[in-house]
Design an enzyme around this catalytic site. Structure first.
Site, PDB file in Angstrom:
ATOM      1  CB  SER A 102      -5.305   1.581  14.040  1.00  0.00           C
ATOM      2  OG  SER A 102      -6.098   2.655  14.520  1.00  0.00           O
ATOM      3  CG  ASN A 131      -0.790   3.695  -4.435  1.00  0.00           C
ATOM      4  OD1 ASN A 131      -1.311   4.239  -3.471  1.00  0.00           O
ATOM      5  ND2 ASN A 131      -1.406   2.757  -5.145  1.00  0.00           N
ATOM      6  N   GLY A 148       0.817  -1.216   0.000  1.00  0.00           N
ATOM      7  CA  GLY A 148       0.000   0.000   0.000  1.00  0.00           C
ATOM      8  C   GLY A 148       0.843   1.256   0.000  1.00  0.00           C
ATOM      9  CE1 TYR A 165      -8.977   0.626   9.919  1.00  0.00           C
ATOM     10  CE2 TYR A 165      -9.467   1.701  12.003  1.00  0.00           C
ATOM     11  CZ  TYR A 165      -8.605   1.467  10.949  1.00  0.00           C
ATOM     12  OH  TYR A 165      -7.365   2.067  10.941  1.00  0.00           O
ATOM     13  CB  ILE A 206       1.643   5.943   6.199  1.00  0.00           C
ATOM     14  CG1 ILE A 206       0.852   6.905   7.086  1.00  0.00           C
ATOM     15  CG2 ILE A 206       2.767   5.300   7.006  1.00  0.00           C
ATOM     16  CD1 ILE A 206       0.085   6.206   8.191  1.00  0.00           C
ATOM     17  N   GLY A 207       2.579   4.883   3.407  1.00  0.00           N
ATOM     18  CA  GLY A 207       3.405   3.931   2.658  1.00  0.00           C
ATOM     19  C   GLY A 207       4.352   4.621   1.699  1.00  0.00           C
TER      20      GLY A 207
END
Length: 332
Positions: free
Chosen positions: A181, A54, A52, A206, A57-58
């Site tokens: 998280s 693009n 992830g 989530y 954070i990544g």
């Protein structure tokens, strides 16, 4: 003329109020950016995968890794965005060893194909950063029938990690970093309806997936004891990224005008959100630290539910059964 008589002028008064408010907001913004990973490290011999990557954070994690000389694989679903991000990073860092590879965490076949291709290209893997995630999305399912948040945030990364363990062990000392998280503290593993088939609440789903990240990390650390492969989880902070795209509270027109400006001082930039990921992946002092949870580049306590060993073992068994990671032939 008194000291404050100038405030009787309305334009001056409101200009003063605006200036004070903006100044206070900027001060709060600075305070909320959290810990920074400031140690200088040379990663020129390291091979690292970031899922992830693009945007958000990544992307910032890859940017810093590239600056430090690492060979980085950007494992992404959207190849167009990935190539755009890669081009930007390569031009800035002058590091050509940054690669885009397709890896859709909502598809077990895509994950298997990614791993097979990676093993044809590389014989070592020093760090795996499981960064990708979705948040509070409308009810939907992965290609394999998993509830989307459980599937992408946990099941996809579970399969990816287990398929890469052989390379990580060969490359030891090596690290696995799982981006979780603070929402894990509100999570509960619903053993009677893990896939949310009976009922669906986007917030609960989530939080469950983020708790699954921590439980997976802790169980993985136990199973890897003595291998010199570590596994740690982290909370990056509340970060201004595309993760909020499914939350109507932040995506509608009025939110852009009124809510986001109020929320802005309390949100980290993507660059600052990446700091704890970099800390967990690169800090030399953490070479033998495993099974921990970090926030703002410091160890933090996990929720009581995340310490439930039996639930961790149950989740592992279910994840293994549902993903059924097969042996992969990496012969050319």
């Amino acid at each position: 003329m008194t000291l404050f008589s100038f405030l009787k002028s309305r334009p001056i008064f409101w200009l003063s109020v605006t200036g004070t408010t903006v100044g206070a907001a900027c001060a709060i913004k600075d305070l909320m950016q959290g810990g920074q990973f400031t140690k200088e490290t040379d990663e020129t011999e390291k091979v690292i995968i970031v899922t992830g990557s693009n945007s958000g954070i990544g992307k910032e994690t890859v940017r810093e890794l590239a600056k430090r000389g690492a060979t980085v694989y950007m494992a992404c679903r959207d190849m167009k965005k990935c190539e755009e991000a890669r081009e930007e990073i390569v031009l800035e860092t002058k590091n050509k060893y940054v690669y885009c590879r397709e890896c859709d965490l909502a598809s077990l076949d895509s994950i298997r194909n990614f791993v097979a291709a990676f093993k044809r290209e590389q014989k070592t893997l020093n760090v795996l950063i499981n960064n990708a995630g979705v948040m509070r999305c409308p009810r939907s399912h992965t290609k394999d029938g998993f509830e989307m948040q459980l599937g992408v945030n946990h099941m996809g990364h579970f399969l990816l990690t287990t398929l890469l363990l052989d390379l990580l062990k060969i490359s030891a000392p090596s690290r696995i970093v799982n981006v979780s998280s603070l929402a894990h503290t509100r999570g509960e593993i619903n053993t009677g309806d893990l896939n949310s088939d009976k009922s669906y609440d986007e917030g609960k789903a989530y939080s469950q997936s983020k708790l699954a990240n921590v439980l997976f990390t802790r169980e993985l650390a136990k199973r890897l004891a003595g291998s010199r492969v570590t596994a740690n989880a982290l909370h990056p902070g509340v970060v201004d990224t595309e993760l909020f795209r499914h939350m109507s509270f932040f995506s509608n027109f009025f939110a852009g005008l009124f809510v986001k400006p109020l929320f802005w001082p309390f949100v980290k930039t993507a660059r600052n959100g990446a700091q704890t990921s970099l800390y967990a992946a690169l800090d030399p002092d953490l070479e033998q630290v495993s099974g921990e949870y970090f926030s703002d580049c410091q160890p933090k306590e996990v929720a009581l539910a995340a310490t439930d060993t039996q639930t961790g073992k149950w989740l592992w068994a279910v994840s293994e059964k549902w993903t059924n990671p097969p042996a992969i032939d990496v012969k050319k």
